[in-house]
Scaffold this motif. Sequence first.
Motif, PDB file in Angstrom:
ATOM      1  N   TRP A 245       5.109 -12.809   7.368  1.00  0.00           N
ATOM      2  CA  TRP A 245       4.746 -12.052   6.180  1.00  0.00           C
ATOM      3  C   TRP A 245       3.282 -12.208   5.798  1.00  0.00           C
ATOM      4  N   TRP A 246       2.567 -13.127   6.425  1.00  0.00           N
ATOM      5  CA  TRP A 246       1.170 -13.333   6.034  1.00  0.00           C
ATOM      6  C   TRP A 246       0.261 -12.146   6.338  1.00  0.00           C
ATOM      7  N   PRO A 247       0.535 -11.266   7.323  1.00  0.00           N
ATOM      8  CA  PRO A 247      -0.328 -10.073   7.443  1.00  0.00           C
ATOM      9  C   PRO A 247      -0.353  -9.228   6.174  1.00  0.00           C
ATOM     10  N   TYR A 248       0.747  -9.210   5.410  1.00  0.00           N
ATOM     11  CA  TYR A 248       0.743  -8.489   4.147  1.00  0.00           C
ATOM     12  C   TYR A 248      -0.254  -9.123   3.173  1.00  0.00           C
ATOM     13  N   LEU A 249      -0.357 -10.457   3.194  1.00  0.00           N
ATOM     14  CA  LEU A 249      -1.308 -11.125   2.309  1.00  0.00           C
ATOM     15  C   LEU A 249      -2.739 -10.759   2.686  1.00  0.00           C
ATOM     16  N   ALA A 250      -3.032 -10.790   3.988  1.00  0.00           N
ATOM     17  CA  ALA A 250      -4.379 -10.429   4.427  1.00  0.00           C
ATOM     18  C   ALA A 250      -4.697  -8.977   4.077  1.00  0.00           C
ATOM     19  N   ALA A 251      -3.716  -8.094   4.256  1.00  0.00           N
ATOM     20  CA  ALA A 251      -3.940  -6.681   3.917  1.00  0.00           C
ATOM     21  C   ALA A 251      -4.192  -6.508   2.430  1.00  0.00           C
ATOM     22  N   ALA A 252      -3.427  -7.243   1.590  1.00  0.00           N
ATOM     23  CA  ALA A 252      -3.608  -7.124   0.143  1.00  0.00           C
ATOM     24  C   ALA A 252      -4.963  -7.658  -0.292  1.00  0.00           C
ATOM     25  N   LEU A 253      -5.400  -8.799   0.264  1.00  0.00           N
ATOM     26  CA  LEU A 253      -6.666  -9.399  -0.153  1.00  0.00           C
ATOM     27  C   LEU A 253      -7.863  -8.578   0.316  1.00  0.00           C
ATOM     28  N   PHE A 254      -7.954  -8.349   1.616  1.00  0.00           N
ATOM     29  CA  PHE A 254      -9.125  -7.648   2.142  1.00  0.00           C
ATOM     30  C   PHE A 254      -9.083  -6.157   1.798  1.00  0.00           C
ATOM     31  N   GLY A 255      -7.879  -5.561   1.797  1.00  0.00           N
ATOM     32  CA  GLY A 255      -7.776  -4.163   1.399  1.00  0.00           C
ATOM     33  C   GLY A 255      -8.167  -3.970  -0.048  1.00  0.00           C
ATOM     34  N   GLY A 256      -7.724  -4.884  -0.927  1.00  0.00           N
ATOM     35  CA  GLY A 256      -8.089  -4.781  -2.339  1.00  0.00           C
ATOM     36  C   GLY A 256      -9.576  -4.915  -2.555  1.00  0.00           C
ATOM     37  N   LEU A 257     -10.236  -5.860  -1.845  1.00  0.00           N
ATOM     38  CA  LEU A 257     -11.683  -6.033  -1.998  1.00  0.00           C
ATOM     39  C   LEU A 257     -12.453  -4.828  -1.459  1.00  0.00           C
ATOM     40  N   LEU A 258     -12.017  -4.305  -0.320  1.00  0.00           N
ATOM     41  CA  LEU A 258     -12.707  -3.148   0.244  1.00  0.00           C
ATOM     42  C   LEU A 258     -12.587  -1.929  -0.664  1.00  0.00           C
ATOM     43  N   LEU A 259     -11.404  -1.724  -1.241  1.00  0.00           N
ATOM     44  CA  LEU A 259     -11.231  -0.588  -2.143  1.00  0.00           C
ATOM     45  C   LEU A 259     -12.047  -0.754  -3.418  1.00  0.00           C
ATOM     46  N   ALA A 260     -12.322  -1.996  -3.820  1.00  0.00           N
ATOM     47  CA  ALA A 260     -13.096  -2.232  -5.039  1.00  0.00           C
ATOM     48  C   ALA A 260     -14.599  -2.126  -4.810  1.00  0.00           C
TER      49      ALA A 260
ATOM     50  N   PHE B  82      -1.717   0.143  -3.484  1.00  0.00           N
ATOM     51  CA  PHE B  82      -3.157   0.181  -3.258  1.00  0.00           C
ATOM     52  C   PHE B  82      -3.788   1.415  -3.899  1.00  0.00           C
ATOM     53  N   VAL B  83      -3.071   2.524  -3.881  1.00  0.00           N
ATOM     54  CA  VAL B  83      -3.575   3.720  -4.567  1.00  0.00           C
ATOM     55  C   VAL B  83      -3.725   3.442  -6.058  1.00  0.00           C
ATOM     56  N   SER B  84      -2.747   2.751  -6.637  1.00  0.00           N
ATOM     57  CA  SER B  84      -2.830   2.368  -8.046  1.00  0.00           C
ATOM     58  C   SER B  84      -4.013   1.436  -8.285  1.00  0.00           C
ATOM     59  N   TRP B  85      -4.252   0.517  -7.372  1.00  0.00           N
ATOM     60  CA  TRP B  85      -5.389  -0.402  -7.497  1.00  0.00           C
ATOM     61  C   TRP B  85      -6.713   0.354  -7.466  1.00  0.00           C
ATOM     62  N   LEU B  86      -6.861   1.270  -6.538  1.00  0.00           N
ATOM     63  CA  LEU B  86      -8.090   2.061  -6.451  1.00  0.00           C
ATOM     64  C   LEU B  86      -8.318   2.857  -7.733  1.00  0.00           C
ATOM     65  N   ALA B  87      -7.263   3.462  -8.263  1.00  0.00           N
ATOM     66  CA  ALA B  87      -7.400   4.234  -9.498  1.00  0.00           C
ATOM     67  C   ALA B  87      -7.811   3.335 -10.662  1.00  0.00           C
ATOM     68  N   SER B  88      -7.219   2.149 -10.754  1.00  0.00           N
ATOM     69  CA  SER B  88      -7.531   1.249 -11.865  1.00  0.00           C
ATOM     70  C   SER B  88      -8.949   0.714 -11.772  1.00  0.00           C
ATOM     71  N   VAL B  89      -9.379   0.326 -10.560  1.00  0.00           N
ATOM     72  CA  VAL B  89     -10.738  -0.194 -10.409  1.00  0.00           C
ATOM     73  C   VAL B  89     -11.757   0.908 -10.696  1.00  0.00           C
ATOM     74  N   ALA B  90     -11.476   2.122 -10.215  1.00  0.00           N
ATOM     75  CA  ALA B  90     -12.392   3.237 -10.488  1.00  0.00           C
ATOM     76  C   ALA B  90     -12.481   3.524 -11.980  1.00  0.00           C
ATOM     77  N   SER B  91     -11.370   3.419 -12.687  1.00  0.00           N
ATOM     78  CA  SER B  91     -11.376   3.647 -14.134  1.00  0.00           C
ATOM     79  C   SER B  91     -12.074   2.509 -14.864  1.00  0.00           C
ATOM     80  N   ALA B  92     -11.796   1.262 -14.448  1.00  0.00           N
ATOM     81  CA  ALA B  92     -12.411   0.108 -15.119  1.00  0.00           C
ATOM     82  C   ALA B  92     -13.909   0.049 -14.869  1.00  0.00           C
ATOM     83  N   SER B  93     -14.355   0.530 -13.707  1.00  0.00           N
ATOM     84  CA  SER B  93     -15.784   0.447 -13.395  1.00  0.00           C
ATOM     85  C   SER B  93     -16.631   1.268 -14.363  1.00  0.00           C
ATOM     86  N   ARG B  94     -16.068   2.312 -14.942  1.00  0.00           N
ATOM     87  CA  ARG B  94     -16.802   3.108 -15.922  1.00  0.00           C
ATOM     88  C   ARG B  94     -17.031   2.317 -17.213  1.00  0.00           C
ATOM     89  N   LEU B  95     -16.149   1.343 -17.475  1.00  0.00           N
ATOM     90  CA  LEU B  95     -16.302   0.527 -18.671  1.00  0.00           C
ATOM     91  C   LEU B  95     -17.264  -0.635 -18.457  1.00  0.00           C
TER      92      LEU B  95
END
Length: 782
Positions: free
Chosen positions: A746-761, A663-676
């Motif tokens: 294992w589905w809580p991991y899916l919910a965390a990845a989906l909603f966590g990824g959207l919130l970080l973006a 998720f840290v990698s995702w936040l860094a990538s979205v923050a970098s891509a948003s400048r473009l």
Amino acid sequence: MSGLWWRWVTGEWRRHRGLMLWLLLGLINAAALLSAIEVLNRSARTSFADASAQTEQPRPWRIQSAISGHRIDIDLWLSLRRAGIDAEPMLEGQALLDNGDWLRLHNPGTSTLAFDGDWALLADRKLAERRGWDAGQQLVLANGDRLPPLTLIDDLGPFLLLDLAPLSRVLESGDFLTYLTLPELTDAQRSLIERLLPPHLNLTAKHDPAQDSLLAALNLNLTALSVLAFLVALLLAFHAFERLLQKRQRAHRVMHQLGITRRGYLVVLLMEWTALALLCGFIGSMLGVELAKLLAPGLGDTLVNLYGLRQNLSVYWTPWQALEAAVLLWTSMLVMGAWLLWRPRSRWGRWITPLVMAATALLWWQADTGWQALLVCGLTVLSLLLLAPGLMALVQRLLGRFSLSMWPGEAATLLWAVSDQAAQRRHLSLAAMAITLALAMAVSTRVMVGSFEQALVDHLNQRLFADHYIGGSEPSLKTWQKQLAALPPEVYVETIGSRDAELADTPIRLVVHEPGATPWPFVHLKEAGNDWWGQLGQGGCIANEPLALKLGLELGQVLQVNSGQGNMECRLAGIQYDYGNPAGHLVLQRQVVEASLGTVPLEGLAVTTPGNPDWVRQRLSEIGIPDGAIRPQGDIRQLALTLFSRTFVITDALASLTLLVAFVSWLASVASASRLWRHDHGVLLALGCTPRQLMLARLWQLFALLVAILLIGVLGGQVLGYQLLSLVNPLSFGWTMAVNPLSGHWWPYLAAALFGGLLLALWPAARELKTPAASMIATEGV
């Protein structure tokens, strides 16, 4: 010249401080995760060695009985002493206290254990604290006898020490011993001993390879988890590493025009990477040790379940750990730099994916060791990385078509979002890979744990067939067995007995039960012949799965079994599941074993009644069976499930931690891509799009990418979970089980990845849309 290069490098660091921060964060995370797990791995090995040294006798040989109990006549010990062999008598057993607790007792060899003319009882200080005992206290047995006063000492272990003379009275062993320990023996002494031994005794070297294999499997799996976590963290560093090299290309061209050679530039880069590796290696290793201290209690629970002793895990930092982490980071940066200089864009690049997949399939088919099985998993992860971009593009196209059909009113905005997907996928590919790997790791471990849990429940349902299990000394059990025969006929009483043996030089245990008209309800068969129950009555046997896998046993095979000085043979009629047990077992009817090897002692009784009425428990007490000797099925089941839940604490913690790093990698990538995004956003705003439409379009893009990540991560996790259970598990632990893909929660991991990824973006996307349109248009689009 070195000063000039230093000023240029530090100037680049200051100029691109954001990317440098992400690079340092990725490298430190990678070093921390790898160091933490490796520190725990080494601590586990050290703890196991300490526990083995604590329980291991310095005398390597032992004379013991193939049947349980105290079976060695003291005359044999005297005969060995007369022959000049330094045999040491050992008496070991359990005693029941008046409060229902059991004591594990043995004597200190030939040493007299008495103080001032009175017998003494030695106990470990920590054990006494857990049991609530005080120094000088006299424990009371179930029959009312008092033991000698307690003397507390440190590091004694789980056994209490009592002199041989009073211990024989406590255990009611008479003139019989449990085993004899011996020093190193010459060939002549071994021949003499073997001539003196009666049929039920044998001379063995004291070694239990089962625990070694379990620890080796744990180390192997932890190593695999650490490598995967290291790779996920490196993807975060690779994103910043690639951008930094791209931004330095112009400076490199200028320096080349000024006469600086490519070799000189590469030397400077290597020196820079060396400094970064040393800095991040030292910081990451120190953070890893702190992380290991947090994970150590969970690993300690796992080790207790492995070899039954709790040892304090020694977790500490050393410069060598930092140096190892630095070397791995430096090597990783070399690999990343080489990859960026030579990417497989040529026609050869098209062959990498099919070659890797073919190698994975071939090795999967041929694997016969634990390391080969883990290599198959590693190649599967590599195949997943190679296939993921194409699969993500396919899923996004399908979602785009579905969205256009569902919301035709937003067709213009959606068409732009769909057409812009390829560019965003390129900018976010590394973060997407990191989340995909972390999610696949989490799903695979949860499928493995869930399948284990389901198999354990099924196994307990089969094996824990009785309502009450009764333990005690053989004389007491025989007395209670006669009294239980007077109970109503609906009360079914099954005996439990066993005998040590060898099959093809492999130590096994012969487990015997009484014959009956119907098959035993506690046998959970994996394979069996058509008339397996009839074959058991004619000398057949059932092998547990670990033994069958280890020796390659097949149904109908005649097995030659040695036990003590006796021999017998049996025809394999079935193979039963035996999860969590690395030892080999053969299950036979009592009369078959006793006809060839002699009497098998009574070790326990199992009482079963339809409906488990309360009056049965009352009758057991009326017979005179102490409460401590009666174990209800529910208590045993709860203990097994509790131990199981504690066994996989370390794997769940590592999976969650790796997903957090992704998720840290995702936040860094979205923050970098948003400048473009600025230039495109400015043009679209100037053409009449509203900020709300742009925000929804970007969120749709990220949602589609995350859905593709989830689907690929789940697919990869299911494949890895299947490999862990069907390939790694048999080769590492020695048993198989059914794969339950939907088990493990294992589905809580899916919910965390989906909603966590959207919130970080949301934050970087909203931040960029607050910029005025004119300023956005003035930004150079990439």
